[in-house]
Design a protein around this motif. Structure first.
Motif, PDB file in Angstrom:
ATOM      1  N   THR B 480       0.886  -1.158   0.000  1.00 23.02           N
ATOM      2  CA  THR B 480       0.000   0.000   0.000  1.00 23.02           C
ATOM      3  C   THR B 480       0.929   1.215   0.000  1.00 23.02           C
ATOM      4  O   THR B 480       2.112   1.081   0.272  1.00 23.02           O
ATOM      5  CB  THR B 480      -0.897   0.059   1.260  1.00 23.02           C
ATOM      6  N   PRO B 481       0.405   2.387  -0.317  1.00 21.49           N
ATOM      7  CA  PRO B 481       1.293   3.561  -0.322  1.00 21.49           C
ATOM      8  C   PRO B 481       1.685   3.983   1.098  1.00 21.49           C
ATOM      9  O   PRO B 481       2.522   4.860   1.268  1.00 21.49           O
ATOM     10  CB  PRO B 481       0.438   4.666  -0.965  1.00 21.49           C
ATOM     11  N   TYR B 482       1.084   3.367   2.103  1.00 24.09           N
ATOM     12  CA  TYR B 482       1.190   3.901   3.462  1.00 24.09           C
ATOM     13  C   TYR B 482       2.390   3.361   4.227  1.00 24.09           C
ATOM     14  O   TYR B 482       2.804   2.223   4.040  1.00 24.09           O
ATOM     15  CB  TYR B 482      -0.101   3.588   4.233  1.00 24.09           C
ATOM     16  N   ASP B 483       2.857   4.189   5.115  1.00 29.45           N
ATOM     17  CA  ASP B 483       3.967   3.807   5.962  1.00 29.45           C
ATOM     18  C   ASP B 483       3.405   3.227   7.262  1.00 29.45           C
ATOM     19  O   ASP B 483       2.900   3.954   8.112  1.00 29.45           O
ATOM     20  CB  ASP B 483       4.811   5.068   6.236  1.00 29.45           C
ATOM     21  N   ILE B 484       3.438   1.904   7.355  1.00 26.67           N
ATOM     22  CA  ILE B 484       2.897   1.235   8.541  1.00 26.67           C
ATOM     23  C   ILE B 484       4.026   0.371   9.117  1.00 26.67           C
ATOM     24  O   ILE B 484       4.645  -0.404   8.380  1.00 26.67           O
ATOM     25  CB  ILE B 484       1.677   0.349   8.174  1.00 26.67           C
ATOM     26  N   ALA B 485       4.269   0.501  10.400  1.00 29.83           N
ATOM     27  CA  ALA B 485       5.447  -0.127  11.005  1.00 29.83           C
ATOM     28  C   ALA B 485       5.488  -1.640  10.785  1.00 29.83           C
ATOM     29  O   ALA B 485       6.519  -2.206  10.428  1.00 29.83           O
ATOM     30  CB  ALA B 485       5.493   0.195  12.505  1.00 29.83           C
ATOM     31  N   HIS B 486       4.375  -2.282  10.999  1.00 29.92           N
ATOM     32  CA  HIS B 486       4.333  -3.747  10.869  1.00 29.92           C
ATOM     33  C   HIS B 486       3.302  -4.106   9.822  1.00 29.92           C
ATOM     34  O   HIS B 486       2.117  -3.808   9.972  1.00 29.92           O
ATOM     35  CB  HIS B 486       3.987  -4.390  12.222  1.00 29.92           C
ATOM     36  N   LEU B 538       1.562   9.075   5.117  1.00 38.50           N
ATOM     37  CA  LEU B 538       2.276   9.337   3.863  1.00 38.50           C
ATOM     38  C   LEU B 538       3.451  10.289   4.055  1.00 38.50           C
ATOM     39  O   LEU B 538       3.815  11.026   3.151  1.00 38.50           O
ATOM     40  CB  LEU B 538       1.299   9.918   2.822  1.00 38.50           C
ATOM     41  N   LYS B 539       4.016  10.235   5.233  1.00 35.02           N
ATOM     42  CA  LYS B 539       5.186  11.089   5.494  1.00 35.02           C
ATOM     43  C   LYS B 539       6.289  10.737   4.498  1.00 35.02           C
ATOM     44  O   LYS B 539       6.521   9.573   4.205  1.00 35.02           O
ATOM     45  CB  LYS B 539       5.690  10.845   6.920  1.00 35.02           C
ATOM     46  N   GLY B 540       6.949  11.737   3.976  1.00 35.16           N
ATOM     47  CA  GLY B 540       8.037  11.474   3.031  1.00 35.16           C
ATOM     48  C   GLY B 540       7.544  11.132   1.636  1.00 35.16           C
ATOM     49  O   GLY B 540       8.327  10.672   0.802  1.00 35.16           O
ATOM     50  N   LYS B 541       6.260  11.304   1.390  1.00 34.85           N
ATOM     51  CA  LYS B 541       5.733  11.069   0.036  1.00 34.85           C
ATOM     52  C   LYS B 541       4.999  12.320  -0.421  1.00 34.85           C
ATOM     53  O   LYS B 541       3.762  12.361  -0.452  1.00 34.85           O
ATOM     54  CB  LYS B 541       4.805   9.863   0.023  1.00 34.85           C
ATOM     55  N   PRO B 542       5.752  13.339  -0.794  1.00 29.88           N
ATOM     56  CA  PRO B 542       5.146  14.643  -1.075  1.00 29.88           C
ATOM     57  C   PRO B 542       4.147  14.636  -2.232  1.00 29.88           C
ATOM     58  O   PRO B 542       3.154  15.354  -2.194  1.00 29.88           O
ATOM     59  CB  PRO B 542       6.349  15.540  -1.399  1.00 29.88           C
ATOM     60  N   ARG B 543       4.386  13.800  -3.236  1.00 26.87           N
ATOM     61  CA  ARG B 543       3.441  13.787  -4.360  1.00 26.87           C
ATOM     62  C   ARG B 543       2.070  13.305  -3.900  1.00 26.87           C
ATOM     63  O   ARG B 543       1.042  13.842  -4.282  1.00 26.87           O
ATOM     64  CB  ARG B 543       3.933  12.849  -5.460  1.00 26.87           C
ATOM     65  N   LEU B 544       2.088  12.255  -3.074  1.00 25.42           N
ATOM     66  CA  LEU B 544       0.815  11.731  -2.590  1.00 25.42           C
ATOM     67  C   LEU B 544       0.144  12.713  -1.625  1.00 25.42           C
ATOM     68  O   LEU B 544      -1.073  12.875  -1.631  1.00 25.42           O
ATOM     69  CB  LEU B 544       1.034  10.377  -1.904  1.00 25.42           C
ATOM     70  N   GLN B 545       0.959  13.358  -0.830  1.00 25.59           N
ATOM     71  CA  GLN B 545       0.388  14.341   0.096  1.00 25.59           C
ATOM     72  C   GLN B 545      -0.279  15.476  -0.668  1.00 25.59           C
ATOM     73  O   GLN B 545      -1.395  15.891  -0.344  1.00 25.59           O
ATOM     74  CB  GLN B 545       1.480  14.905   1.001  1.00 25.59           C
TER      75      GLN B 545
END
Ligand code: FES
Ligand code: FES
Lengths: 153, 707
Positions: B480-486, B538-545
């Motif tokens: 997924t585009p998301y930043d999820i720890a686990h 979405l930290k660190g994904k400026p286009r998606l933000q």
């Protein structure tokens, strides 16, 4: 074997054969006129729409015997002022994607606008045709534009 | 590596067979690419024809099925040529042998056309321009650098018009070809990225486009088709059937498929319909039932194990440490393509001819199949790719071409094969049915763990049975585009006994419904706004933000008085980014989707008008499926036949669609599919917010809504 005489877009046409053969297939097979499309053959999609006299019909379920001495108008012959405006709007708004359903939609829109006096709101439900490319957004804009162009009484 | 251009003079004939003028054909020959087998006899070229009357014809090497590829690709050439777009015509019907992308597969799918051809076609245009400028330079004795081209004319440096492209073409045919031609810089583009009109809109509105089914040949017969309705059934009484069909109609049989061929399709269809065919039905059919199929998929996602397709952090192991966990199960049904123009093809096979007219997304495989079946050299086979009334992935399959070859060979005169609507519905290659189970773990309001398993059949295994993991089964699920720890995703592959194929947007069409619905469930459980939650992941994904910020603005996500009736979804796929918001209402127990907003970042938008149409249409195509689409199986056969069983969207039910493109200099992404998968989750999430009802299985029409 029946003989049927009728007019297609201002040319005389004559058919001799099975009286149950639907108008769509007489147009496409016997007269070589392919501008009217086959989508379902069951009256459900409107790709085969034509006017017979002033009535909009689905030609895939209309036996040829019923058009004896009548005038069939296909997309090619839809050149009255409203028809021309619709075609121009379809071009301007770039409505068509694959385009297969569009002749049927233009005919259905022609009927809708003929039945809606200028200034009155449009009954979208009266168009039950199907467009699989789902060009509905632009189609609606095109129809609305033509409707708005018409002078209010 | 591309070889220099060649040019040659050619007599061109109009339809009536009269010579209308000398034209210059400038074509790009094929470089041989290491490792790519070369099919003998296929000359692979893209054509630009410049006529003496200054018209230009561009032949595009892709299948046009309504996605606007003919305009998008032609304008790449025309821009670099400095051609007058009004004078350019794009030829839809062309011989396959004349063109093919030397860089890969000759088919059209996966939203790849513009992306893969961007540079190559511009080079073709730049070469043509350079050639015409050289011609002018020699003819007028003016140095090349003091000349410029604009809208199909060549001018000197004082702005004096010297000659039209058309006037130069005869001369150009005799001069050597320029080398090392440079491409325009983006500020110099006149057509790319501009409001360039699409080609063919008028012709389509006037019914002047000839689709595959409109092909007419002298003395042409028609073939109706009947395949066994039950998958795997066999004809039990073949011998009795022959004398049921009288001349001039003929009955043919190939394996379990029957054909009636004769002078009228309508009559042939009636005859084939009335044939008293008896079938032997295989035993397994008892198990081929919709509820069993669904139960099998649900059982699979509930089971532990499967192929692990991705893992980050401690994966699902971290679930146990969360303060709050939630889980949900989803289901997406089989879907059909329903192109408006049913499957068909036309062929003329006799001692003098081997010519096919095919509405296909895969002309290349068709040609190879024809050559192989008829035992002919490929260069003696002519395949014309016709305009087509929709593709959506169905016309990648060449099952109907195989039937056509058989019929044409046996009939020996021109013949057009047409599938009835029920044949088309019941013998599709369906979007696979899939199920998913997702689990999420929260710490406070933060999403910490995401784990999911999906199960469903592989499309690719039909052709590559040894394939371990079909990527399309897990696209949009394994990541997924998301930043999820686990994070952990698993997949189980199951056979359903139904033919499967590529359906516009493929795996994402079901997987995005699962993941983006579940994320919405998480937002609700965490007491967070769905858009804000996504942004925080979405930290660190400026286009998606930026994309989400823009969606927030255009949909008035936070300020609209209707915000409690809105839902959203986000997608990363086909090389593009896209997000959608949907607004719904329930009045008198009737659900209405009122509006969709789509924001898309696909890098450079080559043809904005066409791009917008693709996103509008894609969004509504996806919505039609979400609301109404399903194919169900009963006793080994598909239950649906006509459009009455499949009420896809009509004009009155169609919401307004607003499309916004985000300018970006990222690599170019595809457009034909991005909006399709977004509709189901965006609308279902809106329904949840509006009614509290969570829809976890499609289609939506299977649910009722209290007011
Ligand atoms: S073809 Fe006549 S309504 Fe569909
Ligand atoms: S434009 Fe393709 S079906 Fe309507």
């Amino acid at each position: 074997m029946t003989e049927v005489n009728f007019t297609v877009d201002s040319s005389g046409a004559r058919y001799a054969g099975d009286e149950k053969k639907p108008l769509l297939w007489v147009l496409r097979e016997d007269l070589g006129q392919t501008q009217t499309k086959f989508g379902c053959g069951a009256g459900l999609c409107g790709a085969c729409s034509v006017y017979v006299d002033d009535k909009l019909v689905r030609s895939c379920v209309l036996p040829i015997s019923t058009v004896q001495n009548k005038v069939v108008r296909t997309i090619s012959g839809l050149d009255d002022e409203l028809g021309q405006r619709l075609k121009a709007a379809w071009e301007r708004f770039e409505v068509a994607q694959c385009g297969y359903c569009q002749p049927g939609f233009i005919l259905a829109s022609h009927r809708l606008l003929s039945q809606t006096p200028p200034g009155q709101s449009l009954k979208w439900e009266s168009i039950s045709n199907l467009c699989r490319c789902a060009t509905y957004e632009r189609m609606r804009r095109a129809i609305e534009a033509v409707h708005a162009e018409r002078p209010s009484p | 590596m591309e070889r220099p251009l060649i040019s040659r003079r050619e007599l061109l004939k109009n339809a009536a067979g009269l010579t209308v003028g000398l034209g210059l054909v400038i074509s790009l020959p094929v470089p041989h690419i290491e490792g790519v087998p070369r099919t003998d006899g296929l000359v692979l070229q893209t054509f630009v024809r410049v006529f003496q009357d200054n018209r230009i014809e561009i032949v595009v090497a892709k299948s046009e099925m309504g996605q606007g590829v003919s305009s998008s690709l032609a304008l790449l050439i025309a821009d670099e040529m400095d051609a007058d777009w009004e004078l350019v015509s794009v030829r839809l019907e062309a011989e396959l042998a004349a063109y093919k992308d030397p860089n890969g597969w000759g088919g059209t799918a996966g939203s790849t056309s513009v992306r893969t051809q961007f540079k190559r076609l511009r080079k073709v245009g730049a070469n043509v321009r350079a050639l015409l400028l050289s011609a002018a330079s020699q003819q007028f004795g003016i140095p090349h650098q003091d000349l410029r081209a604009e809208r199909s004319y060549v001018f000197d440096k004082n702005g004096q018009r010297l000659a039209s492209f058309g006037e130069l073409c005869a001369f150009a045919a005799h001069i050597p070809l320029p080398t090392a031609v440079s491409l325009k810089s983006p500020e110099q583009w006149t057509l790319i990225g501009k409001d360039t009109a699409s080609k063919g809109s008028r012709a389509k509105a006037e019914g002047r486009v000839s689709y595959g089914i409109d092909t007419r040949l002298p003395g042409m017969l028609y073939a109706a088709v009947r395949q066994p309705r039950v998958f795997g059934a066999r004809i039990a009484n073949a011998a009795e059937l022959q004398d049921k069909i009288a001349a001039p109609y003929r009955l043919l049989q190939k394996d379990q498929t029957l054909f009636v061929v004769g002078p009228s399709y309508w009559q042939a269809q009636n005859l084939i319909q009335a044939l008293p065919v008896r079938y032997d039905v295989p035993n397994v059919v008892r198990e081929s039932q919709q509820d069993l199929i669904e139960a099998k998929l649900m059982a699979a996602v509930r089971r532990e194990g499967g192929i692990s397709v991705s893992k980050a952090g401690d994966g699902k192991g971290a679930l146990g440490l969360c303060e709050q966990t939630l889980e949900a199960e989803y289901f997406g049904p089989l879907l059909a393509h329903h192109t408006m123009e049913p499957m068909n093809g036309t062929a003329w096979v006799d001692a003098q001819h081997c010519e096919f007219w095919l509405p296909t997304q895969d002309g290349e495989s068709s040609l190879a199949l024809i050559a192989q079946t008829l035992e002919r050299a490929p260069d003696t086979v002519q395949v014309h790719i016709t305009a087509m009334g929709g593709g959506f992935g169905r016309r990648i399959e060449i099952d109907y071409v195989e039937q056509l070859i058989f019929v044409a060979k046996n009939i020996g005169v021109p013949v057009q094969l047409i599938w009835s609507r029920p044949e088309d519905t019941q013998h599709d290659f369906y979007r696979p049915a899939f199920a998913a189970k997702l689990k999420g773990g929260l710490s406070g309001q933060e999403l910490r763990v995401w784990s999911g398993k999906n199960a469903g059949p592989s499309i690719a295994k039909r052709k590559r049975p040894s394939l371990e993991l079909d990527r399309s089964s897990v696209e949009g699920f394994a990541e997924t585009p998301y930043d999820i720890a686990h994070f952990e995703a698993e997949h189980e592959d199951l056979e359903l006994g139904v033919p499967l194929g590529y359906w516009r947007s493929v795996g994402l069409s079901q997987n995005l419904f699962f993941t983006e619905s579940f994320l919405d469930e998480i937002a609700f459980a965490a007491g967070r706004d769905p858009l804000a939650l996504r942004l925080s992941l979405l930290k660190g994904k400026p286009r998606l933000q930026k994309l989400l910020e823009r969606l927030r603005e255009v949909s008035q996500w936070e300020t609209s008085p209707d915000r409690q009736r809105m839902g959203m979804a986000l997608l990363e796929g086909f090389g593009s980014l896209a997000a959608m918001a949907a607004k719904v209402s329930v009045v008198d127990k009737r659900l209405k989707v009122e509006q969709l907003w789509c924001v898309v970042d696909c890098g450079l938008v080559v043809h904005p008008k066409g791009a917008e149409a693709q996103v509008q249409g894609g969004a509504l195509f996806g919505l039609a499926a979400a609301l109404n689409g399903k194919i169900t199986v009963k006793d080994g056969q598909i239950e649906q036949a006509y459009f009455s069983d499949l009420p896809f969207l009509k004009l009155a039910d169609s919401p307004r669609v607003e499309v916004v493109f985000m300018p970006s200099d990222a690599a170019m992404g595809g457009l034909g599919e991005v909006a399709v998968p977004l509709a189901a989750p965006a609308v279902c999430n809106a329904i949840f917010r509006a009614t509290g009802q969570r829809i976890r299985r499609l289609p939506i029409r299977d649910f009722s809504f209290p007011s």
